[in-house]
Design an enzyme around this catalytic site. Structure first.
Site, PDB file in Angstrom:
ATOM      1  N   LYS A 198      30.649  21.326   9.154  1.00 40.10           N
ATOM      2  CA  LYS A 198      30.447  21.845  10.514  1.00 40.10           C
ATOM      3  C   LYS A 198      31.448  21.187  11.461  1.00 40.10           C
ATOM      4  O   LYS A 198      31.735  21.475  12.572  1.00 40.10           O
ATOM      5  CB  LYS A 198      29.146  21.470  11.174  1.00 40.10           C
ATOM      6  CG  LYS A 198      27.999  22.137  10.381  1.00 40.10           C
ATOM      7  CD  LYS A 198      26.592  22.052  10.883  1.00 40.10           C
ATOM      8  CE  LYS A 198      25.390  22.132  10.165  1.00 40.10           C
ATOM      9  NZ  LYS A 198      25.189  23.694   9.626  1.00 40.10           N
TER      10      LYS A 198
ATOM     11  N   CYS B 111      16.849  28.117   9.716  1.00 36.80           N
ATOM     12  CA  CYS B 111      16.254  26.947   8.636  1.00 36.80           C
ATOM     13  C   CYS B 111      15.460  26.322   9.718  1.00 36.80           C
ATOM     14  O   CYS B 111      15.700  24.941   9.837  1.00 36.80           O
ATOM     15  CB  CYS B 111      17.418  26.215   8.200  1.00 36.80           C
ATOM     16  SG  CYS B 111      18.323  27.268   7.154  1.00 36.80           S
TER      17      CYS B 111
ATOM     18  N   HIS C 119      15.842  20.882  11.760  1.00 35.51           N
ATOM     19  CA  HIS C 119      16.193  21.644  10.716  1.00 35.51           C
ATOM     20  C   HIS C 119      15.427  21.627   9.409  1.00 35.51           C
ATOM     21  O   HIS C 119      14.869  20.626   9.535  1.00 35.51           O
ATOM     22  CB  HIS C 119      17.554  21.447  10.619  1.00 35.51           C
ATOM     23  CG  HIS C 119      18.491  22.445   9.655  1.00 35.51           C
ATOM     24  ND1 HIS C 119      18.259  22.226   8.339  1.00 35.51           N
ATOM     25  CD2 HIS C 119      19.248  23.570   9.948  1.00 35.51           C
ATOM     26  CE1 HIS C 119      19.169  22.997   7.854  1.00 35.51           C
ATOM     27  NE2 HIS C 119      19.668  23.705   8.798  1.00 35.51           N
TER      28      HIS C 119
END
Lengths: 406, 139
Positions: free
Chosen positions: A225, A364, A122
């Site tokens: 998350k 991303c 990422h």
């Protein structure tokens, strides 16, 4: 017993409709929804128990400090970390990795030193290392994934040279769902004296994590998350690495004494936590992690494994759909493109009209998209509260989109 | 044409949309228009024609000839191509000094698409209208 219906009842947003349809929330890889206990904890923290932490000696400050500080221990338990003193509270993985880049890597690397990254990292685990490349002449070495999206631990270890100072690799790809054998990477790297950062942004959400066994040096997580508030997070850092770090951000809390010509820093972990932190967000994260531990990460992983297998079997029946990556060990994260004219943004627009929330774009993960030769994809990422019926709704919506764009 | 500042080509689209009851058919129509629109020459897909602020890639190529405004456009997303086709019907062949008088959002609302367009800032309609207005104003 894992009861998905009961868990869904804990998440008020899951009862709402979107565009006249029941919400099917499959953008959990970007951010998860919050259970009522977290929402209540955030409200209570502001309504009844709010003051700055570590500052005052008055009652509210003591309550807020106690609640805030207790989260360190909750995180240590959640990750089975050796000590809560090695847990630094952050705003999320991005801050955690930047802390490693500025606080540890900049202090311990020089021009020509190498950092090994997998091609499926990422941007949060890429751009801080680009800073070091730009500013210090550190070299980034990329390790490719296999055709099925898996990452061979030996390929990572084979990239080590005498100049390698760090391996930074994700535990689960946020695009392909690939689960990386980070334990083997850590063991091999340790034998060669190379520290390892394991990006736990996705991993900590979908599987039990045991940092006493994993063998890594840095393990950042992101609260939003993990069903916690946005702006919360933490990074666990091995004591040997903590000892090598200099402070990153300067300000209150991280300091013991400040004079006109000298400063004395606080001890870790507070040495690395400057300024008033995300007090309420962190308190909410503690409640979210307690909630997860009450359910049991092993049970969550088993439920998601069932969803993963079911979603995979159903997606495979759509001949015009192309799922990127099919690693043998994978999480319920599926990125895909469609034959024909439809762009990822077209597909996500139509799915949204059907109540299905997915992400579209490059996730991303620019280097991975380049590697795959895909300019944009849609991503359906599942969480513990998703169901097989929601997989069916996704499939129906995809078939509708295919009919529309043909 | 009534009080509308729009072009006959746009009025034709309004007529077509008038008979569409649900969002599915409206989207189907937009998608058909997107598929039918000619692609922009790759040589014209350059930074100068690229419109920022869109989730997908969007290019607008304006041409002002004899005081008349026209533009071609393209996108890698079909729905956005369809919206470009709608905007072309709305703006193309207008005298350049009339471009600023077009109330694009009011006109688009006649297609029953305004909820979708305004809710989804990322589809780039706002950025495209800005580019069209800026180009015409500078002419």
């Amino acid at each position: 017993m894992f009861d998905v219906a009961k868990i869904r009842d804990d998440f008020p947003i899951l009862a709402r409709q979107v565009n006249g349809r029941p919400l099917v929330y499959l953008d959990n890889g970007a951010s998860a929804q919050k259970p009522q206990v977290v929402i209540d904890a955030v409200t209570r923290a502001y309504a009844d128990e709010y003051a700055n932490v570590h500052r005052g000696l008055h009652t509210l400050s003591n309550i807020a400090t106690e609640k805030y500080e207790s989260v360190r221990g909750i995180i240590a338990r959640f990750l089975n970390a050796p000590s809560e003193d090695q847990v630094i509270l952050t705003s999320g993985t991005t801050e955690g990795i930047n802390l490693v880049a500025y606080g540890w890597a900049m202090a311990n690397m020089q021009a020509g030193d190498e950092i090994i990254l997998s091609v499926m990292e990422h941007h949060a685990n890429i751009v801080p290392w680009h800073f070091l490349r730009e500013r210090m002449g550190v070299q980034i070495k990329w390790v490719d994934i296999n055709a099925d999206g898996s990452l061979d631990p030996q390929a990572v270890l084979d990239a080590i040279t005498p100049k390698t100072r760090l391996i930074a690799v994700t535990q689960i790809s946020n695009v392909l769902g690939t689960v990386v054998d980070v334990k083997s990477i850590c063991a091999g790297a340790r034998a060669r004296g190379v520290p390892v950062l394991v990006d736990g942004s996705q991993g900590a959400v979908h599987m039990p994590v045991d940092l006493s066994d994993l063998g890594c040096d840095f393990y950042p997580i992101t609260g939003h998350k993990l069903y916690g508030p946005s702006g919360s997070g933490a990074i666990w850092i091995a004591p040997e690495r903590l000892a090598e770090m200099r402070p990153f951000m300067g300000g209150g809390d991280m300091i013991r004494e400040v004079h006109k010509d000298s400063v004395i820093y606080n001890d870790a972990p507070m040495k690395f936590e400057a300024g008033t932190p995300g007090i309420v967000q962190t308190i909410g994260l503690g409640v979210a992690l307690d909630y997860l531990m009450d359910i049991g990460m092993d049970k969550i992983a088993a439920h998601e494994a069932d969803l993963c297998a079911y979603a995979k079997s159903r997606l495979q029946t759509l001949p015009w759909l192309h799922v990127q990556g099919d690693a043998p060990d994978r999480a319920a994260i599926f990125s895909f493109t469609m034959d024909g004219a439809a762009h990822a943004h077209d597909i996500s627009t139509i799915l949204d009209k059907k109540g299905v929330a997915v992400r579209a774009g490059t996730h991303c993960a620019g280097p991975l998209m380049d590697h795959l030769g895909v300019s944009a994809s849609c991503r359906a990422s599942f969480a513990m509260y998703n169901t097989r019926a929601e997989v069916d709704t996704l499939i129906d919506a995809l078939e509708f989109a295919q009919d529309l764009f043909g | 044409m009534g009080s509308s500042m729009a072009q006959p080509a746009f009025e034709d689209i309004v007529d077509d949309f008038e008979f569409l009851d649900d969002w599915e058919d409206r989207y189907r129509m937009v998608i058909e228009m997107g598929k039918a629109m000619a692609a922009l020459d790759d040589a014209l897909k350059v930074p100068a024609t690229k419109v920022d602020g869109c989730a997908s890639q969007v290019w607008l190529h304006p041409m002002i000839d004899g005081g008349i405004f026209r533009f071609d456009g393209d996108s890698d997303a079909v729905i956005v191509r369809g919206l470009i086709a709608v905007l072309r019907a709305l703006y193309n062949d207008l005298p350049v000094d009339r471009v600023a008088q077009v109330d694009a959002w009011a006109e688009l609302s006649r297609l029953g698409l305004q909820d979708h367009l305004s809710a989804q800032r990322s589809n780039g309609v706002r950025a495209m209208i800005d580019r069209i207005q800026t180009t015409a104003a500078a002419a």
